[in-house]
Design an enzyme around this catalytic site. Sequence first.
Site, short mmCIF file in Angstrom:
data_model
loop_
_atom_site.label_atom_id
_atom_site.label_comp_id
_atom_site.label_asym_id
_atom_site.label_seq_id
_atom_site.Cartn_x
_atom_site.Cartn_y
_atom_site.Cartn_z
N GLU A 106 0.69 -7.73 0.12
CA GLU A 106 -0.68 -7.08 0.51
C GLU A 106 -0.62 -5.66 0.13
OE1 GLU A 106 -3.12 -8.89 1.29
OE2 GLU A 106 -2.26 -10.78 1.64
N CYS B 270 -7.49 0.13 2.24
CA CYS B 270 -6.96 -0.48 1.04
C CYS B 270 -8.11 -1.04 0.39
CB CYS B 270 -6.03 -1.65 1.63
SG CYS B 270 -6.56 -2.86 2.52
P1 NAD Z 1 4.09 2.25 2.42
O1 NAD Z 1 4.41 1.20 1.38
O2 NAD Z 1 4.70 3.72 2.36
O3 NAD Z 1 4.78 1.72 3.77
C1 NAD Z 1 4.55 0.54 4.36
C2 NAD Z 1 5.58 -0.01 4.93
O4 NAD Z 1 6.72 -0.14 4.17
C3 NAD Z 1 6.12 0.74 6.20
O5 NAD Z 1 6.16 -0.05 7.35
C4 NAD Z 1 7.32 1.35 5.90
O6 NAD Z 1 8.20 1.84 6.87
C5 NAD Z 1 7.95 0.56 4.81
N1 NAD Z 1 8.62 1.14 3.76
C6 NAD Z 1 8.70 2.21 3.30
N2 NAD Z 1 9.51 2.35 2.23
C7 NAD Z 1 10.16 1.51 2.20
C8 NAD Z 1 11.39 1.02 1.64
N3 NAD Z 1 11.76 1.73 0.57
N4 NAD Z 1 11.76 -0.14 1.56
C9 NAD Z 1 11.10 -0.98 2.53
N5 NAD Z 1 10.18 -0.66 3.51
C10 NAD Z 1 9.53 0.61 3.10
O7 NAD Z 1 2.62 2.06 2.66
P2 NAD Z 1 1.75 3.22 3.32
O8 NAD Z 1 1.49 4.37 2.74
O9 NAD Z 1 2.11 2.84 4.82
O10 NAD Z 1 0.25 2.31 2.99
C11 NAD Z 1 -0.71 2.83 2.20
C12 NAD Z 1 -0.67 1.67 1.21
O11 NAD Z 1 -0.90 0.34 1.58
C13 NAD Z 1 -2.11 1.90 -0.06
O12 NAD Z 1 -1.64 1.52 -1.20
C14 NAD Z 1 -2.84 0.85 0.43
O13 NAD Z 1 -3.76 0.50 -0.20
C15 NAD Z 1 -1.94 -0.25 0.75
N6 NAD Z 1 -2.54 -1.18 1.79
C16 NAD Z 1 -2.76 -2.42 1.48
C17 NAD Z 1 -3.48 -3.36 2.49
C18 NAD Z 1 -3.78 -4.74 1.75
O14 NAD Z 1 -4.26 -5.30 3.00
N7 NAD Z 1 -3.41 -5.31 0.85
C19 NAD Z 1 -3.83 -2.65 3.61
C20 NAD Z 1 -3.49 -1.63 4.12
C21 NAD Z 1 -2.85 -0.74 3.09
#
Ligand code: NAD
Length: 457
Positions: free
Chosen positions: A211, A245
Amino acid sequence: MDHISHLEKMRQYFDSGITKPYAFRKEQLQKLKRSILSHEQDLYDALYADLKKSPEETWVTETGMVISELNAAIKDLKSWMEPERVATNLLNLPSGSKVLKEPLGVVLIIGPWNYPFQLLINPLIGAIAAGNCVVLKPSEFATATEMVMKKIIEAVFPPEYIFYVQGNGAVVVPAMMNNFSFDHVFYTGSTAVGKIIYKMAAERLVPVTLELGGKSPCVVEEDANINVAARRIAVTKFSNVGQMCVAPDYVLVHASKKEALLAALKKSIQQFFGDKPEESYSYGKIINEKQFNRVIGYLQQGTIEYGGRFDKSTLFIEPTILTDIQPGAAVMSDEIFGPILPVISFTTKEEAMQIIRQHPNPLAFYVFTSSGTRENDWLNSVAFGGGCVNNASWHLTNHHLPFGGRGFSGSGNYHGKYSFETFSHKKAVMKTPTWFDPAIKYPPFKGKLKLFKWVIR
Ligand code: NAD
């Protein structure tokens, strides 16, 4: 105990079969609901601390959404679990066919910080309903909500069943995924990290739901109801300070309505948040300094039509409308994920499509028009995850609709029954009676081609 040996214990717990019966799953969903409701105030406090969300906004976009998903799952679980009888083709008659819904096993759910509660717990509902053991990895950036969720989970679930893992995602997640074969990984977050997750999963052939984010366009046609469009765009775009998002990332407005839309947007923002949005009960804050610095960087990339003020000490950025975007500006290549709304005019649909095509597969797409023909034309022209006509973002609050992206904005979907299906394997079973066993099915086959052509067609 290290995480991997704990994950092995979870596998044993799953293999014991304890999570499979209907009664067990239903009881866990009820327990989760009770635990959430008994922490309702803690959630309001935490989401205020992390994102300055009001209790009303928290109920609509976090707690209430989860409770309504839980209610639907508790009510419909029995029918979701029923084996599905399907028809059998001529070749296989008189066999019978059915599809069993089987839990996947031990699954990993990874959440982001922007809706830290809803985006971690909604998938959990589907995973529990489907009979799985679950590892929950919340975002480390919504620190207050992360702690409340830990209490909610640990108050009612043993760690062999639901395991709550905190920490730096870049460390904790690879440590688990590279050393343990999950049966599914459900990830919500940025596209960049989504790629990392997908690669790790591929190494062990672990199926994933992704997602992700992206730039979701919002088209306002010349025949749109401009006042309604402005209100609905503004309420979604500035909810959670644009950290959504499915927020309209940018607006493409028919040139003949640009001035009218700008005026209506300004009026709506004023009505919603007043002259000082920093003091508004209904306006939140940016999650942290890193995001704040990134978002204010976009303010110089066009003409500020409205807003533009910010305050680092309170992580406040004013609702802002940007026009005359500089060519090649990052605000039109990055996902904005903040309260800045570029408004760009178009005269032909092709002109608008050229901008949309620069960011294929948006997670959401919105079109405002009063013409059914235009509506269908737009819906058929853009390959998006989900969206709305004459509205923005509300599609995701209807659990009868699948929610998810496609391609760059993700793969797979969830909500309501779709969550149950995401966390279930569809096991196909054919049962053949023994009283009918015609020789035609067995060698020697010579001379049977005509009959085979009649049966298999
Ligand atoms: P992110 O990718 O930074 O983090 C999300 C999760 O991934 C966190 O739990 C984090 O700890 C983990 N993570 C971070 N780096 C990692 C790595 N190298 N390996 C494995 N796990 C890792 O995202 P964010 O900044 O928390 O969220 C913002 C983004 O999420 C935006 O792009 C937004 O559009 C998207 N988003 C999508 C939806 C959807 O439903 N499609 C919903 C909300 C947010």
